[in-house]
Design an enzyme around this catalytic site. Structure first.
Site, PDB file in Angstrom:
ATOM      1  N   CYS A   2     108.034  39.475 139.203  1.00 49.70           N
ATOM      2  CA  CYS A   2     107.798  40.854 140.437  1.00 49.70           C
ATOM      3  C   CYS A   2     107.839  39.940 141.842  1.00 49.70           C
ATOM      4  O   CYS A   2     107.541  38.677 141.863  1.00 49.70           O
ATOM      5  CB  CYS A   2     106.767  41.457 140.083  1.00 49.70           C
ATOM      6  SG  CYS A   2     106.808  42.378 138.542  1.00 49.70           S
ATOM      7  N   ARG A  27     113.611  38.082 142.173  1.00 52.54           N
ATOM      8  CA  ARG A  27     112.556  37.990 141.159  1.00 52.54           C
ATOM      9  C   ARG A  27     112.217  39.068 140.223  1.00 52.54           C
ATOM     10  O   ARG A  27     111.679  38.948 139.558  1.00 52.54           O
ATOM     11  CB  ARG A  27     111.180  37.827 142.096  1.00 52.54           C
ATOM     12  CG  ARG A  27     111.167  36.570 143.008  1.00 52.54           C
ATOM     13  CD  ARG A  27     109.898  36.664 143.597  1.00 52.54           C
ATOM     14  NE  ARG A  27     108.592  36.547 142.989  1.00 52.54           N
ATOM     15  CZ  ARG A  27     108.325  35.206 142.381  1.00 52.54           C
ATOM     16  NH1 ARG A  27     108.715  34.187 142.953  1.00 52.54           N
ATOM     17  NH2 ARG A  27     107.225  35.195 141.761  1.00 52.54           N
ATOM     18  N   TRP A  74     109.900  43.781 137.924  1.00 55.45           N
ATOM     19  CA  TRP A  74     110.393  43.338 136.608  1.00 55.45           C
ATOM     20  C   TRP A  74     109.595  43.784 135.704  1.00 55.45           C
ATOM     21  O   TRP A  74     108.329  43.181 135.242  1.00 55.45           O
ATOM     22  CB  TRP A  74     110.745  41.742 136.457  1.00 55.45           C
ATOM     23  CG  TRP A  74     111.103  41.440 135.040  1.00 55.45           C
ATOM     24  CD1 TRP A  74     112.868  41.421 134.878  1.00 55.45           C
ATOM     25  CD2 TRP A  74     110.797  41.099 134.105  1.00 55.45           C
ATOM     26  NE1 TRP A  74     112.794  40.927 133.819  1.00 55.45           N
ATOM     27  CE2 TRP A  74     111.956  40.649 132.868  1.00 55.45           C
ATOM     28  CE3 TRP A  74     109.507  40.812 133.455  1.00 55.45           C
ATOM     29  CZ2 TRP A  74     111.597  40.265 131.738  1.00 55.45           C
ATOM     30  CZ3 TRP A  74     109.202  40.576 132.075  1.00 55.45           C
ATOM     31  CH2 TRP A  74     110.498  40.357 131.401  1.00 55.45           C
ATOM     32  N   ASN A 100     101.628  41.478 140.203  1.00 60.63           N
ATOM     33  CA  ASN A 100     102.794  40.677 139.450  1.00 60.63           C
ATOM     34  C   ASN A 100     101.794  40.129 138.270  1.00 60.63           C
ATOM     35  O   ASN A 100     100.718  39.380 138.652  1.00 60.63           O
ATOM     36  CB  ASN A 100     103.395  39.584 140.524  1.00 60.63           C
ATOM     37  CG  ASN A 100     104.437  38.589 139.539  1.00 60.63           C
ATOM     38  OD1 ASN A 100     104.786  39.091 138.672  1.00 60.63           O
ATOM     39  ND2 ASN A 100     104.591  37.439 140.398  1.00 60.63           N
ATOM     40  N   GLY A 101     102.415  39.938 137.263  1.00 58.46           N
ATOM     41  CA  GLY A 101     101.589  39.305 136.027  1.00 58.46           C
ATOM     42  C   GLY A 101     101.349  40.295 135.072  1.00 58.46           C
ATOM     43  O   GLY A 101     101.831  41.255 134.745  1.00 58.46           O
ATOM     44  N   GLU A 483     123.873  24.874 127.281  1.00 59.65           N
ATOM     45  CA  GLU A 483     123.795  25.450 128.832  1.00 59.65           C
ATOM     46  C   GLU A 483     124.972  26.325 129.078  1.00 59.65           C
ATOM     47  O   GLU A 483     124.753  27.361 129.626  1.00 59.65           O
ATOM     48  CB  GLU A 483     123.649  24.454 129.719  1.00 59.65           C
ATOM     49  CG  GLU A 483     124.033  24.633 131.082  1.00 59.65           C
ATOM     50  CD  GLU A 483     122.932  25.690 131.521  1.00 59.65           C
ATOM     51  OE1 GLU A 483     121.867  25.655 130.831  1.00 59.65           O
ATOM     52  OE2 GLU A 483     122.732  26.200 132.584  1.00 59.65           O
ATOM     53  N   LYS A 487     124.584  30.296 130.057  1.00 53.84           N
ATOM     54  CA  LYS A 487     125.246  30.901 131.199  1.00 53.84           C
ATOM     55  C   LYS A 487     125.973  32.379 130.974  1.00 53.84           C
ATOM     56  O   LYS A 487     125.752  33.273 131.469  1.00 53.84           O
ATOM     57  CB  LYS A 487     126.246  29.778 131.841  1.00 53.84           C
ATOM     58  CG  LYS A 487     125.504  28.867 132.806  1.00 53.84           C
ATOM     59  CD  LYS A 487     124.694  29.169 133.901  1.00 53.84           C
ATOM     60  CE  LYS A 487     123.307  29.462 133.940  1.00 53.84           C
ATOM     61  NZ  LYS A 487     122.422  28.885 133.375  1.00 53.84           N
ATOM     62  N   GLU A 490     123.594  35.134 129.736  1.00 60.02           N
ATOM     63  CA  GLU A 490     122.714  35.673 130.497  1.00 60.02           C
ATOM     64  C   GLU A 490     123.609  36.665 131.630  1.00 60.02           C
ATOM     65  O   GLU A 490     122.773  37.317 132.646  1.00 60.02           O
ATOM     66  CB  GLU A 490     121.827  34.630 131.092  1.00 60.02           C
ATOM     67  CG  GLU A 490     122.340  33.892 132.142  1.00 60.02           C
ATOM     68  CD  GLU A 490     121.234  32.547 132.689  1.00 60.02           C
ATOM     69  OE1 GLU A 490     120.077  33.402 133.173  1.00 60.02           O
ATOM     70  OE2 GLU A 490     121.517  31.780 132.860  1.00 60.02           O
ATOM     71  N   HIS A 506     127.616  23.705 108.691  1.00 66.98           N
ATOM     72  CA  HIS A 506     126.287  24.054 107.787  1.00 66.98           C
ATOM     73  C   HIS A 506     125.915  25.359 107.789  1.00 66.98           C
ATOM     74  O   HIS A 506     124.672  25.845 108.232  1.00 66.98           O
ATOM     75  CB  HIS A 506     125.155  23.012 108.227  1.00 66.98           C
ATOM     76  CG  HIS A 506     125.536  21.678 108.128  1.00 66.98           C
ATOM     77  ND1 HIS A 506     125.486  21.174 106.959  1.00 66.98           N
ATOM     78  CD2 HIS A 506     125.820  20.730 108.901  1.00 66.98           C
ATOM     79  CE1 HIS A 506     125.886  19.636 106.985  1.00 66.98           C
ATOM     80  NE2 HIS A 506     126.003  19.562 108.357  1.00 66.98           N
ATOM     81  N   LYS A 605     114.401  35.803 138.239  1.00 67.99           N
ATOM     82  CA  LYS A 605     114.665  34.346 138.733  1.00 67.99           C
ATOM     83  C   LYS A 605     113.304  33.326 138.173  1.00 67.99           C
ATOM     84  O   LYS A 605     113.741  32.488 137.731  1.00 67.99           O
ATOM     85  CB  LYS A 605     114.845  34.016 140.124  1.00 67.99           C
ATOM     86  CG  LYS A 605     115.274  32.771 140.456  1.00 67.99           C
ATOM     87  CD  LYS A 605     116.433  32.295 139.833  1.00 67.99           C
ATOM     88  CE  LYS A 605     116.709  30.958 140.226  1.00 67.99           C
ATOM     89  NZ  LYS A 605     118.149  30.291 139.411  1.00 67.99           N
TER      90      LYS A 605
HETATM   91  C1  AGP Z   1     118.745  29.834 133.639  1.00 74.47           C
HETATM   92  O1  AGP Z   1     120.015  30.339 133.963  1.00 74.47           O
HETATM   93  C2  AGP Z   1     117.738  31.081 133.665  1.00 74.47           C
HETATM   94  N1  AGP Z   1     117.527  31.852 134.689  1.00 74.47           N
HETATM   95  C3  AGP Z   1     116.499  30.720 132.857  1.00 74.47           C
HETATM   96  O2  AGP Z   1     116.693  30.040 131.671  1.00 74.47           O
HETATM   97  C4  AGP Z   1     115.668  29.509 133.641  1.00 74.47           C
HETATM   98  O3  AGP Z   1     116.325  28.220 133.439  1.00 74.47           O
HETATM   99  C5  AGP Z   1     114.133  29.376 132.940  1.00 74.47           C
HETATM  100  O4  AGP Z   1     113.431  30.714 133.117  1.00 74.47           O
HETATM  101  C6  AGP Z   1     113.546  28.246 133.676  1.00 74.47           C
HETATM  102  O5  AGP Z   1     113.315  28.397 134.792  1.00 74.47           O
HETATM  103  P1  AGP Z   1     112.706  27.397 135.802  1.00 74.47           P
HETATM  104  O6  AGP Z   1     113.635  26.050 135.822  1.00 74.47           O
HETATM  105  O7  AGP Z   1     112.321  27.792 137.202  1.00 74.47           O
HETATM  106  O8  AGP Z   1     111.276  26.765 135.142  1.00 74.47           O
END
Ligand code: AGP
Length: 610
Positions: A2, A27, A74, A100-101, A483, A487, A490, A506, A605
């Site tokens: 948040c 965030r 969030w 936040n938390g 990766e 991408k 998400e 497998h 984020k």
């Molecule tokens: C990546 O596109 C995502 N937003 C997420 O997996 C991110 O990489 C993960 O939360 C780790 O974040 P950080 O690199 O800030 O630790």
């Protein structure tokens, strides 16, 4: 997860808070709200949905006042709704908090408060904070004691700020986990979850540490510890400029950040490498003797950073001949890992605030193991708590989907591997020169790949309605396949899965049917032919094949439905190139699907909850 902002000074608090929340919306963005004090009276406005909806509400029902707090959420406990949005108030609506938390013992506290007659208006854990603080104030405790008493009752991790009619010239705050930073001005002061929210107003900051309570007035900031003892604060100056937080002519931050990658790698090369031999890491803080003693590395990270860690495994095993283990932070931190005197723990994080990765660092340090972190946000908690750091210098990454930070993480791993491999005499001067020459050529090759953007956008038009996607690769291409899948899933919400190409038969190949899209990373390398066989197996079952292949490879066109040719490069540097077509493909598919590319649903984020 948040975003928190606070302001006290001569300006209109509402305006300052909304600027801050806009910079923190990445965030968390499922609801937002602000509270201010005006002539000793508390006012609160909050709305479910994006920040725009709160702004619309404030256009019609503005809040006056020169002191206030704000929040962009969030959701953890309680669905996104007006009632669950922050700020939360006490029963009499004289006090407001933003949080936040997670308050892990909130149910017990809520039961206790409800038994004492408190009535709750939300389903959140955060609301208990307002009632607790208010109770202590009603018992006659001075504000700082009321905060410390509340703090002593809480389990979990929390960054919170509070204003009240009973202390109209002060914002109080507590940090225990998620980040909190003070911005220092002239006759005004600020509070925020991260420095992005402060850049328009000040570059003078003080990072609040865990276990600290802040009393912020227009004239200054007083910090005390959990026992109420004053704490010395360390003022720092932020180097970022606010313009770095602007997407310019790009439609989305993510596209801007994809396009920034060549420049970032070029800049890192120019600032870190000289004579194709010497590599400078300003804050490595690990001597050659300490590096030489290491025989085992455990890399722990989350999400995209975990994928970079997998690339790191291949690099360190190949060029430094170390035992390397890679773990997701959320597993590493709870499995009581075996860490010996020869072990170095490496954390990788863009934000430097990922709760699980931070907990992994603390787990390692509790076992007296040195921690080296690769981190983008300087001054972040991971940056400050690690024994040694390599800053990524990728600049602020605002798009929730990590792109430039990922390639910057891989570059940092390549440079670290090069130094280390040379130190251990696994590679000689010629080997160092070869790697660095290859790395120096990467930015130009990336620009040639970015020039394929139109071709990739056309390809996206053929696949954006696919309900599933597979990504496969071998060796260095395997983490890239993971990766690429992350991408896509998400930002476009398509069920995308990455697999080692040799693993399909497998089990997963059972899912391949007519027209199932499979992206195969088939760049030239020692496992090229093997991957081609896997592609043929998929094609024989009706899959539609998209290959990322090396320029000049015409054989691939016999087995692929679509080919994106990229420049040749050394296999160990190929992750820097092969990921970019996947970033662009995901971006264009998400745009075609009408998704919010920079703020995908359910995501944030910086994952500062566990
Ligand atoms: C990546 O596109 C995502 N937003 C997420 O997996 C991110 O990489 C993960 O939360 C780790 O974040 P950080 O690199 O800030 O630790």
């Amino acid at each position: 997860m948040c975003g928190i902002v606070g302001y006290i000074g001569p300006k209109d608090a509402q305006a300052v808070l909304m600027v801050g929340l806009e910079k923190l919306e990445y965030r968390g963005y499922d609801s937002a709200g602000i509270a201010t004090l005006h002539r000793g009276e508390l006012g609160v406005r909050k709305r479910e949905g994006k920040l725009r909806r709160l702004a619309d509400l404030l256009d019609n029902q503005p809040l006056s006042g020169r002191i206030g707090i704000g929040h962009t959420r969030w959701a953890t406990h309680g669905e996104p709704s007006d009632a669950n949005a922050h700020p939360h108030t006490d029963a009499d609506e004289h006090l407001a908090i933003v949080h936040n938390g997670v308050i892990e013992n909130y149910l017990q506290l809520r039961d206790e408060l409800e038994t004492a007659g408190h009535v709750f208006r939300s389903d959140t854990d955060s609301e208990v904070l307002a009632h607790l603080i208010s109770d202590y104030l009603d018992d006659g405790l001075p504000p700082e004691r009321a905060l410390l008493s509340t703090y002593s009752r809480l389990d979990g991790y929390f960054a919170l700020a509070v204003i009240s009619e009973s202390f109209p010239e002060t914002i109080y705050a507590i940090r225990q986990g998620p980040p909190l930073v003070i911005g220092l001005g002239e006759g005004e002061n600020f509070l925020a979850s991260d420095t992005n929210a402060l850049l328009r107003f000040t570059k003078r900051v003080v990072f609040v540490e865990d276990g600290q309570v802040v009393a912020l007035t227009a004239d200054g900031a007083r910090i005390i510890d959990r026992e109420g003892r004053p704490v010395e604060r360390t003022e720092r100056t932020i180097s970022l400029g606010e313009q770095q937080l602007d997407k310019g002519d790009y439609p989305h931050f993510m596209l801007k950040e994809i396009y920034e990658q060549p420049d970032i790698i070029e800049n890192v090369f120019l600032t870190r490498v000289s004579n194709h031999r010497d590599i400078a890491f300003q804050n490595l803080r690990l001597s050659p003797q300490q590096l030489n003693k290491v025989s085992r590395v455990v890399i722990q990270a989350a999400g995209t950073s975990w994928h970079a860690g997998l690339i790191g495994k291949y690099l360190l095993e190949q060029f430094v001949r170390l035992h390397v283990e890679v773990d997701v932070s959320s597993e590493f931190r709870y499995r009581n890992p075996v860490l010996g005197g020869d072990t170095l723990v490496m954390a990788i994080s863009q934000s430097g605030e990922t709760a699980d990765t931070l907990a992994g660092i603390r787990e390692a340090k509790s076992k007296f193991i040195k921690v080296l972190s690769l981190v983008n946000v300087e001054g972040s908690t991971i940056d400050r708590e690690s024994d040694a750091v390599v800053h990524l210098h990728a600049g602020p990454e605002i798009g929730v989907a990590s792109t430039k930070a990922y390639t910057a993480e891989v570059v940092a791993l390549i440079l670290l591997t090069t130094i280390w491999g040379r130190l251990k005499y696994v590679i000689d001067d010629e080997g160092v020169r070869r790697l660095l020459t290859e790395l120096e050529a990467v930015p130009a090759k990336l620009r040639r790949i970015l020039a394929l953007d139109g071709q990739i956008r056309e390809l996206a038009k053929q696949f954006y309605e696919s309900p599933v996607f597979f990504f496969i690769g071998r060796g260095y291409n395997y983490p890239t396949a993971l990766e690429g899948a992350l991408k896509l899933k998400e930002i476009s919400y398509i069920h995308a899965t990455g697999y080692p190409a040799g693993e399909l038969k497998h089990g997963p190949i059972a899912l391949i049917e007519k027209d199932t899209p499979v992206v195969a990373l088939t760049t030239q390398g020692p496992t090229y032919q093997k991957t081609l066989s896997n592609v043929a197996e998929v094609r024989a079952r009706g899959g539609r094949i998209i290959c990322i292949a090396t320029e000049g490879d015409e054989e691939i066109t016999k087995v692929a439905d679509h080919v994106i040719h990229i420049p040749a490069c050394a296999e160990e540097l190929s992750p820097l190139l092969t990921v970019v077509p996947l970033q662009l493909l995901s971006y264009h598919i998400a745009v075609l699907r009408g998704c919010d590319v920079d703020r995908p649903r359910n995501l944030a984020k910086s994952v500062t909850v566990e």
